[in-house]
Design a protein around this motif. Structure first.
Motif, mmCIF file in Angstrom:
data_model
loop_
_atom_site.group_PDB
_atom_site.id
_atom_site.type_symbol
_atom_site.label_atom_id
_atom_site.label_comp_id
_atom_site.label_asym_id
_atom_site.label_seq_id
_atom_site.Cartn_x
_atom_site.Cartn_y
_atom_site.Cartn_z
ATOM 1 N N MET A 1 0.842 -1.182 0.000
ATOM 2 C CA MET A 1 0.000 0.000 0.000
ATOM 3 C C MET A 1 0.885 1.242 0.000
ATOM 4 S SD MET A 1 -3.434 -0.928 2.222
ATOM 5 C CE MET A 1 -3.100 0.168 3.489
ATOM 6 N N GLU B 1 -4.210 0.672 -1.826
ATOM 7 C CA GLU B 1 -3.606 -0.065 -2.936
ATOM 8 C C GLU B 1 -3.850 0.708 -4.233
ATOM 9 O OE1 GLU B 1 -1.832 -2.825 -2.796
ATOM 10 O OE2 GLU B 1 -2.155 -3.279 -0.677
ATOM 11 N N ASP B 2 -2.965 0.513 -5.200
ATOM 12 C CA ASP B 2 -3.096 1.199 -6.478
ATOM 13 C C ASP B 2 -4.437 0.883 -7.139
ATOM 14 O OD1 ASP B 2 -1.953 2.853 -8.624
ATOM 15 O OD2 ASP B 2 -1.968 0.982 -9.778
ATOM 16 N N LYS B 3 -4.875 -0.356 -7.046
ATOM 17 C CA LYS B 3 -6.132 -0.759 -7.686
ATOM 18 C C LYS B 3 -7.352 -0.089 -7.038
ATOM 19 C CE LYS B 3 -6.594 -4.998 -4.949
ATOM 20 N NZ LYS B 3 -7.640 -4.562 -4.083
#
Length: 154
Positions: free
Chosen positions: A1, A59-61
């Motif tokens: 993260m 998180e990137d998503k």
């Protein structure tokens, strides 16, 4: 993260932080206490340290989920990628804000454009570029954080 920098509508930093925390997103809006003058009184109020910025830890998503808040505008980008703030930089900001005595940093001997490493105070070991030096304040650019600090001389 990672910690990302979320750009908000003006004066929406605290609202966006509350809205994102309500849906389970970890975020941080550093606040400082300032004295404000009204025509009939003075009052201490908490204001964001960085105007229109909130740090979000996800998180990137999961980055699109922040736009559930109507005050979220966009992410801050650095070199055409979403700006990522290191964990130690967030810790430095928290440490500085919790410090009972804010240290003075003297930059009057530095030249505009010079890259310096801060040797003391809340941003110890951080690199900054001197952007402006005047009789009343100086402006430092913390490139790793993608932000500009305006600090008053005492």
């Amino acid at each position: 993260m990672n910690w990302y920098v979320l750009y908000t509508k003006p004066k929406w930093e605290k609202k966006v932080t509350e809205q994102l925390q309500a849906i389970g997103i970890e975020c941080y809006c550093p606040l400082v206490t300032k004295e404000r003058q009204w025509s009939d009184r003075k009052k201490k109020v908490e204001v964001p340290l960085f105007n229109s910025y909130v740090f979000v830890h996800l998180e990137d998503k999961d980055r699109p989920s922040v736009f559930q808040s109507p005050g979220a505008v966009r992410y801050l980008f650095w070199l055409q990628k979403p700006a990522i703030v290191r964990e130690d930089e967030i810790a430095t900001i928290k440490k500085w804000l919790n410090s009972p005595d804010l240290a003075e940093i003297e930059v009057s001997t530095y030249q505009v454009g010079e890259t310096i490493q801060l040797e003391s105070g809340p941003f110890v070991n951080q690199q900054a570029v001197v952007q402006e030096v005047t009789a009343s304040h100086y402006i430092l650019v913390l490139e790793s954080m993608g932000c500009v600090l305006r600090m008053k001389h005492k």
